[in-house]
Design a protein around this motif. Sequence first.
Motif, PDB file in Angstrom:
ATOM      1  N   THR A   1      14.349  21.761  36.720  1.00 48.64           N
ATOM      2  CA  THR A   1      13.275  20.994  36.100  1.00 48.64           C
ATOM      3  C   THR A   1      13.845  19.947  35.147  1.00 48.64           C
ATOM      4  OG1 THR A   1      13.085  22.712  34.412  1.00 48.64           O
ATOM      5  CG2 THR A   1      11.548  22.817  36.260  1.00 48.64           C
ATOM      6  N   PRO A   2      13.345  18.719  35.213  1.00 48.79           N
ATOM      7  CA  PRO A   2      13.847  17.672  34.322  1.00 48.79           C
ATOM      8  C   PRO A   2      13.435  17.925  32.875  1.00 48.79           C
ATOM      9  CG  PRO A   2      12.616  16.753  36.190  1.00 48.79           C
ATOM     10  CD  PRO A   2      12.345  18.211  36.160  1.00 48.79           C
ATOM     11  N   THR A   3      14.222  17.410  31.960  1.00 52.22           N
ATOM     12  CA  THR A   3      13.863  17.446  30.547  1.00 52.22           C
ATOM     13  C   THR A   3      12.956  16.262  30.239  1.00 52.22           C
ATOM     14  OG1 THR A   3      15.951  18.502  29.949  1.00 52.22           O
ATOM     15  CG2 THR A   3      14.748  17.367  28.186  1.00 52.22           C
ATOM     16  N   VAL A   4      11.785  16.550  29.697  1.00 47.80           N
ATOM     17  CA  VAL A   4      10.846  15.493  29.322  1.00 47.80           C
ATOM     18  C   VAL A   4      11.142  15.070  27.885  1.00 47.80           C
ATOM     19  CG1 VAL A   4       8.418  14.902  28.974  1.00 47.80           C
ATOM     20  CG2 VAL A   4       9.085  16.388  30.890  1.00 47.80           C
ATOM     21  N   THR A   5      11.296  13.786  27.671  1.00 44.85           N
ATOM     22  CA  THR A   5      11.579  13.289  26.320  1.00 44.85           C
ATOM     23  C   THR A   5      10.406  12.546  25.716  1.00 44.85           C
ATOM     24  OG1 THR A   5      12.568  11.269  27.252  1.00 44.85           O
ATOM     25  CG2 THR A   5      14.049  13.124  26.787  1.00 44.85           C
ATOM     26  N   ASP A   6       9.451  12.133  26.551  1.00 42.91           N
ATOM     27  CA  ASP A   6       8.313  11.341  26.069  1.00 42.91           C
ATOM     28  C   ASP A   6       7.026  11.980  26.568  1.00 42.91           C
ATOM     29  OD1 ASP A   6       6.733   9.340  25.000  1.00 42.91           O
ATOM     30  OD2 ASP A   6       7.079   7.938  26.648  1.00 42.91           O
ATOM     31  N   ASP A   7       6.262  12.598  25.672  1.00 43.48           N
ATOM     32  CA  ASP A   7       5.014  13.260  26.058  1.00 43.48           C
ATOM     33  C   ASP A   7       4.057  12.284  26.737  1.00 43.48           C
ATOM     34  OD1 ASP A   7       5.888  15.617  24.894  1.00 43.48           O
ATOM     35  OD2 ASP A   7       4.856  15.251  22.992  1.00 43.48           O
ATOM     36  N   GLN A   8       3.426  12.747  27.798  1.00 40.13           N
ATOM     37  CA  GLN A   8       2.411  11.935  28.463  1.00 40.13           C
ATOM     38  C   GLN A   8       1.457  12.831  29.236  1.00 40.13           C
ATOM     39  OE1 GLN A   8       4.193   9.683  31.979  1.00 40.13           O
ATOM     40  NE2 GLN A   8       6.063  10.285  30.882  1.00 40.13           N
ATOM     41  N   VAL A   9       0.255  12.337  29.426  1.00 36.63           N
ATOM     42  CA  VAL A   9      -0.734  13.005  30.263  1.00 36.63           C
ATOM     43  C   VAL A   9      -1.244  11.978  31.260  1.00 36.63           C
ATOM     44  CG1 VAL A   9      -2.937  14.221  30.379  1.00 36.63           C
ATOM     45  CG2 VAL A   9      -1.421  14.588  28.416  1.00 36.63           C
ATOM     46  N   THR A  39      -1.005  14.101  18.368  1.00 36.75           N
ATOM     47  CA  THR A  39       0.154  13.211  18.465  1.00 36.75           C
ATOM     48  C   THR A  39      -0.101  12.010  19.366  1.00 36.75           C
ATOM     49  OG1 THR A  39       1.087  14.514  20.286  1.00 36.75           O
ATOM     50  CG2 THR A  39       1.747  15.110  18.037  1.00 36.75           C
ATOM     51  N   LYS A  40      -0.924  12.202  20.396  1.00 32.90           N
ATOM     52  CA  LYS A  40      -1.278  11.105  21.293  1.00 32.90           C
ATOM     53  C   LYS A  40      -2.691  11.339  21.798  1.00 32.90           C
ATOM     54  CE  LYS A  40       3.396   9.941  22.845  1.00 32.90           C
ATOM     55  NZ  LYS A  40       4.306   9.738  23.997  1.00 32.90           N
ATOM     56  N   SER A  41      -3.421  10.258  22.004  1.00 31.92           N
ATOM     57  CA  SER A  41      -4.784  10.394  22.504  1.00 31.92           C
ATOM     58  C   SER A  41      -5.233   9.065  23.095  1.00 31.92           C
ATOM     59  CB  SER A  41      -5.744  10.811  21.383  1.00 31.92           C
ATOM     60  OG  SER A  41      -5.801   9.798  20.381  1.00 31.92           O
ATOM     61  N   GLY A  42      -6.305   9.112  23.861  1.00 34.54           N
ATOM     62  CA  GLY A  42      -6.849   7.885  24.422  1.00 34.54           C
ATOM     63  C   GLY A  42      -7.982   8.171  25.383  1.00 34.54           C
ATOM     64  N   TYR A  43      -8.581   7.098  25.877  1.00 38.33           N
ATOM     65  CA  TYR A  43      -9.747   7.166  26.752  1.00 38.33           C
ATOM     66  C   TYR A  43      -9.404   6.634  28.145  1.00 38.33           C
ATOM     67  CZ  TYR A  43     -12.620   7.837  22.561  1.00 38.33           C
ATOM     68  OH  TYR A  43     -13.169   8.307  21.395  1.00 38.33           O
ATOM     69  N   GLY A  44     -10.226   7.021  29.102  1.00 42.74           N
ATOM     70  CA  GLY A  44     -10.173   6.388  30.403  1.00 42.74           C
ATOM     71  C   GLY A  44     -10.757   4.986  30.334  1.00 42.74           C
ATOM     72  N   SER A  45     -10.723   4.284  31.447  1.00 51.91           N
ATOM     73  CA  SER A  45     -11.276   2.927  31.494  1.00 51.91           C
ATOM     74  C   SER A  45     -12.387   2.792  32.512  1.00 51.91           C
ATOM     75  CB  SER A  45     -10.167   1.921  31.830  1.00 51.91           C
ATOM     76  OG  SER A  45      -9.202   1.867  30.813  1.00 51.91           O
ATOM     77  N   LEU A  46     -12.891   3.926  32.993  1.00 49.21           N
ATOM     78  CA  LEU A  46     -13.964   3.926  33.976  1.00 49.21           C
ATOM     79  C   LEU A  46     -14.987   4.966  33.576  1.00 49.21           C
ATOM     80  CD1 LEU A  46     -14.958   3.025  36.912  1.00 49.21           C
ATOM     81  CD2 LEU A  46     -13.756   5.082  37.723  1.00 49.21           C
ATOM     82  N   PRO A  89      -9.906   7.862  43.439  1.00 45.62           N
ATOM     83  CA  PRO A  89      -9.866   8.070  41.984  1.00 45.62           C
ATOM     84  C   PRO A  89      -9.249   6.897  41.233  1.00 45.62           C
ATOM     85  CG  PRO A  89      -8.042   9.211  42.990  1.00 45.62           C
ATOM     86  CD  PRO A  89      -8.838   8.611  44.128  1.00 45.62           C
ATOM     87  N   TRP A  90      -9.661   6.765  40.002  1.00 40.67           N
ATOM     88  CA  TRP A  90      -9.016   5.896  39.034  1.00 40.67           C
ATOM     89  C   TRP A  90      -7.954   6.738  38.319  1.00 40.67           C
ATOM     90  CZ3 TRP A  90      -8.182   5.960  33.799  1.00 40.67           C
ATOM     91  CH2 TRP A  90      -7.809   4.756  33.190  1.00 40.67           C
ATOM     92  N   VAL A  91      -6.767   6.187  38.130  1.00 33.95           N
ATOM     93  CA  VAL A  91      -5.654   6.938  37.535  1.00 33.95           C
ATOM     94  C   VAL A  91      -5.231   6.281  36.223  1.00 33.95           C
ATOM     95  CG1 VAL A  91      -3.318   7.842  37.865  1.00 33.95           C
ATOM     96  CG2 VAL A  91      -4.870   7.595  39.849  1.00 33.95           C
ATOM     97  N   GLY A  92      -5.166   7.067  35.156  1.00 33.11           N
ATOM     98  CA  GLY A  92      -4.787   6.548  33.843  1.00 33.11           C
ATOM     99  C   GLY A  92      -3.706   7.387  33.193  1.00 33.11           C
ATOM    100  N   ILE A  93      -3.340   7.017  31.963  1.00 37.33           N
ATOM    101  CA  ILE A  93      -2.273   7.726  31.278  1.00 37.33           C
ATOM    102  C   ILE A  93      -2.501   7.707  29.774  1.00 37.33           C
ATOM    103  CG2 ILE A  93      -0.769   5.711  31.001  1.00 37.33           C
ATOM    104  CD1 ILE A  93       1.623   7.557  31.625  1.00 37.33           C
ATOM    105  N   ILE A  94      -2.095   8.768  29.111  1.00 38.37           N
ATOM    106  CA  ILE A  94      -1.965   8.822  27.667  1.00 38.37           C
ATOM    107  C   ILE A  94      -0.474   8.986  27.393  1.00 38.37           C
ATOM    108  CG2 ILE A  94      -2.583  10.066  25.561  1.00 38.37           C
ATOM    109  CD1 ILE A  94      -4.950   8.720  27.022  1.00 38.37           C
ATOM    110  N   ASP A  95       0.142   7.993  26.740  1.00 39.41           N
ATOM    111  CA  ASP A  95       1.576   8.089  26.488  1.00 39.41           C
ATOM    112  C   ASP A  95       1.960   7.456  25.167  1.00 39.41           C
ATOM    113  OD1 ASP A  95       1.206   5.400  27.095  1.00 39.41           O
ATOM    114  OD2 ASP A  95       2.792   5.345  28.651  1.00 39.41           O
TER     115      ASP A  95
END
Length: 428
Positions: free
Chosen positions: A309-317, A401-408, A422-428
Amino acid sequence: MVLILALLGAGAAMLQLQVAEAASVFAHFMVQNSYSYAASDWESDITTAAGIGIDGFALNIAQNDYEVDRLADAFSVAEQQHFKLFFSFDMSYSWASSDMVSIVQTYATSSAMYTWNNAVLVSTYSGESYGDSFWSAFKSTLAADGITVILTPAFTSYRDPSDADSLMSSFPSIDGFFNWWSWPADVDANLTTATDLAYQAVVKSDRTGPFIMSVSPWQFKNLGTNDSDWVELSDTLWYYRWLQAIQDVKPDIVEIVTWNDYAESHYIGEINPNVDLGDQAPNYVDGFPHTYWRNVAQYFISWYKNGSTPTVTDDQVIFWYRGWPKDTTCSTGSLPRNYEYPVDAVFALSLLSSEATVGLYIGSNSFTWDAPAGASIGSVPFPSEDAQIPYIEIVRDGTTTKSGYGSLNVTQSDCSYYNFNPWVGIID
């Protein structure tokens, strides 16, 4: 329905996988969509794909027309970028063997041509109806020119695991196999690896070519005819199919289906504004980017290639969702086959550096889960309220630590076209 499938960090960290020797990743590229392409378009796609660990493109060629003309730029750019290409002839169209031979001859010695055991790899979409004599002659003609071919087709009528032995006996000329099927088959259940494992076993028993496994994020098409309006259950496909490849099948090659087949909604490349999508596909493609699915791919490609498994350095959803509940009535288009299978929910895949709580909120609905380091996935159902937009947050030690909204907005009315893309987004 709330879904959480957690990949537990401690257990995954201990998992050391023995991946196949090749461990290469290709993306299926629809050359039909390259009509307007210049060298700069190829450069953009190739640079983007290579940036997430993709080794090359499987070039889906449908006809001996402008598509063949575009190959010169594709190979020129790929050579400069040290990117690999191989041909995947789309045999659902009519092909003369001589034309296929000519195309392979032209590029067989290119440094960008992908080879398996020093032989040129050639794949297909379909082609079993041509019979083994066609494929045997194709290989023999090239061999007479000093070009050895490793034929690894996707004969799409071979999906039933019980047909694996008959594939080998019916087609002694093939060297490997590409299992095209990376979605459930018109059922309300996740895809299993039964087909992959059955065909992998017969290939490895007496053939020298690779077993190629397809991995895909979605399947939806709505082009306005009875045989081209469908959706397959794909809600968490982009997560569990990668895990199947890494943990269960361990194929020689993973082929992502696709880079740019916009009409079937499984594209992970950019929506190129110069590509003619026809009359119907823009209704469900335009405004529905899938860019951030590449972040998911990058994580799993690294895992597949390296065996850990890779090491994640930057949290994202990374999150995705449809714009309308499945029972919404739309003014145009067709209600697709299997429309009842997708779950009305926002799906979110977290890639975290350490444990945290991931929260999903939309309207009056919410769901949180204790996400481990690495990858895990959860969902929150669509709300009863109309015109709502999802909110996602990462909380660690009581601090967001991180948050945000969709755009649809998810709406229950004002639907102009039946759209299960689907529409695909990210919180990073």
